[in-house]
Design an enzyme around this catalytic site. Sequence first.
Site, PDB file in Angstrom:
ATOM      1  N   PRO A  89       0.821  -1.136  -0.041  1.00 17.34           N
ATOM      2  CA  PRO A  89      -0.152  -0.038   0.124  1.00 17.34           C
ATOM      3  C   PRO A  89       0.720   1.282  -0.007  1.00 17.34           C
ATOM      4  CG  PRO A  89      -0.385  -1.181   2.089  1.00 17.34           C
ATOM      5  CD  PRO A  89       0.678  -1.862   1.034  1.00 17.34           C
ATOM      6  N   GLU A 117       2.352  -7.913   8.601  1.00 17.83           N
ATOM      7  CA  GLU A 117       2.437  -6.407   8.616  1.00 17.83           C
ATOM      8  C   GLU A 117       3.309  -5.950   7.854  1.00 17.83           C
ATOM      9  OE1 GLU A 117       0.361  -4.260  10.678  1.00 17.83           O
ATOM     10  OE2 GLU A 117      -0.788  -6.199  10.665  1.00 17.83           O
ATOM     11  N   ARG A 155      -4.669  -8.218 -20.776  1.00 13.92           N
ATOM     12  CA  ARG A 155      -5.535  -7.746 -21.766  1.00 13.92           C
ATOM     13  C   ARG A 155      -5.017  -6.772 -22.423  1.00 13.92           C
ATOM     14  NH1 ARG A 155      -8.661  -4.017 -20.576  1.00 13.92           N
ATOM     15  NH2 ARG A 155     -10.618  -4.893 -21.087  1.00 13.92           N
ATOM     16  N   ASP A 170     -11.684   1.050 -23.701  1.00 10.09           N
ATOM     17  CA  ASP A 170     -11.939   0.689 -22.259  1.00 10.09           C
ATOM     18  C   ASP A 170     -12.176   2.075 -21.774  1.00 10.09           C
ATOM     19  OD1 ASP A 170     -11.799  -2.029 -22.407  1.00 10.09           O
ATOM     20  OD2 ASP A 170      -9.721  -1.859 -21.900  1.00 10.09           O
TER      21      ASP A 170
HETATM   22  N1  ADE Z   1      -0.750  -5.313   0.169  1.00 12.30           N
HETATM   23  C1  ADE Z   1      -1.733  -4.916   0.983  1.00 12.30           C
HETATM   24  N2  ADE Z   1      -2.581  -3.746   0.336  1.00 12.30           N
HETATM   25  C2  ADE Z   1      -2.050  -3.765  -0.767  1.00 12.30           C
HETATM   26  C3  ADE Z   1      -2.567  -2.526  -1.863  1.00 12.30           C
HETATM   27  N3  ADE Z   1      -3.510  -1.732  -1.633  1.00 12.30           N
HETATM   28  N4  ADE Z   1      -1.812  -2.424  -2.899  1.00 12.30           N
HETATM   29  C4  ADE Z   1      -0.715  -3.413  -3.192  1.00 12.30           C
HETATM   30  N5  ADE Z   1      -0.313  -4.200  -2.092  1.00 12.30           N
HETATM   31  C5  ADE Z   1      -0.881  -4.586  -1.113  1.00 12.30           C
END
Ligand code: ADE
Length: 246
Positions: A89, A117, A155, A170
Amino acid sequence: MVTFRVVTIFPAIIRAYVGESILKRAIAADLIDVTVHDLRDYATDKHKTVDDYPYGGGAGMVMKPDPFFRVIEEQWPDRQSRRVVLLSPKGRTFTQDRALSFSRETRQTILLCGRYEAIDERVREALVDDEVSIGDYVLTGGELPALVIIDAVARLVPGVLGDSRSSAEDSFSCGLLDYPHYTRPEIFRGMTVPPVLLSGHHSEIERWRRIQSLRHTLERRPELLERLEMSQEDRKILKELKEEST
Ligand code: ADE
């Protein structure tokens, strides 16, 4: 060929998805190549440990660096021919533009899926070329993000979809959201198909679709319009749409 190498402690998740439907066919046709590598096979102790407690304390476990270094150095020792991507994230957000650049990548794309984590920072420092997030929310691991990337990229590879126009038109490909689609029957539970689509008048159909795309984008994702290269006609349509809504 676009090649993905997925490193995970849950290989079955990746294999299940790429073993079905369009991705399965694309792999069989040698249009893309996906291999899956079980991180646990690169753990050195007898319990195949891949995580440990965090230095400094705190909640959750941290993925150990050693198995990641071992899998990469054994499988893809040549730095020039690999691009190591960590799913997290904290990465830059994945977009249709980035999917397109992945689809043109000539190096092997190595997708590292984290769990728990966190991942030991030295993996990032020494091995990772690129960190990618699929959106501002937190998942339990990188497997779904890896599959999202493989799917979105596959794709775009010529030949993977039956008709190359289907990806060119798209949502996002032209900077706008897609227009509405209809198929038979012409009247379904009292709901009709917009008459212009039955008219056979191609330029009118194109114009209707453009208006709908602009309308949906204006209503739902107005920030996309700021980056759009607009024609005079687009500007005129947008002005009318804005007037309509006030
Ligand atoms: N691992 C946990 N959440 C994630 C996300 N939003 N994007 C990429 N990898 C992740």
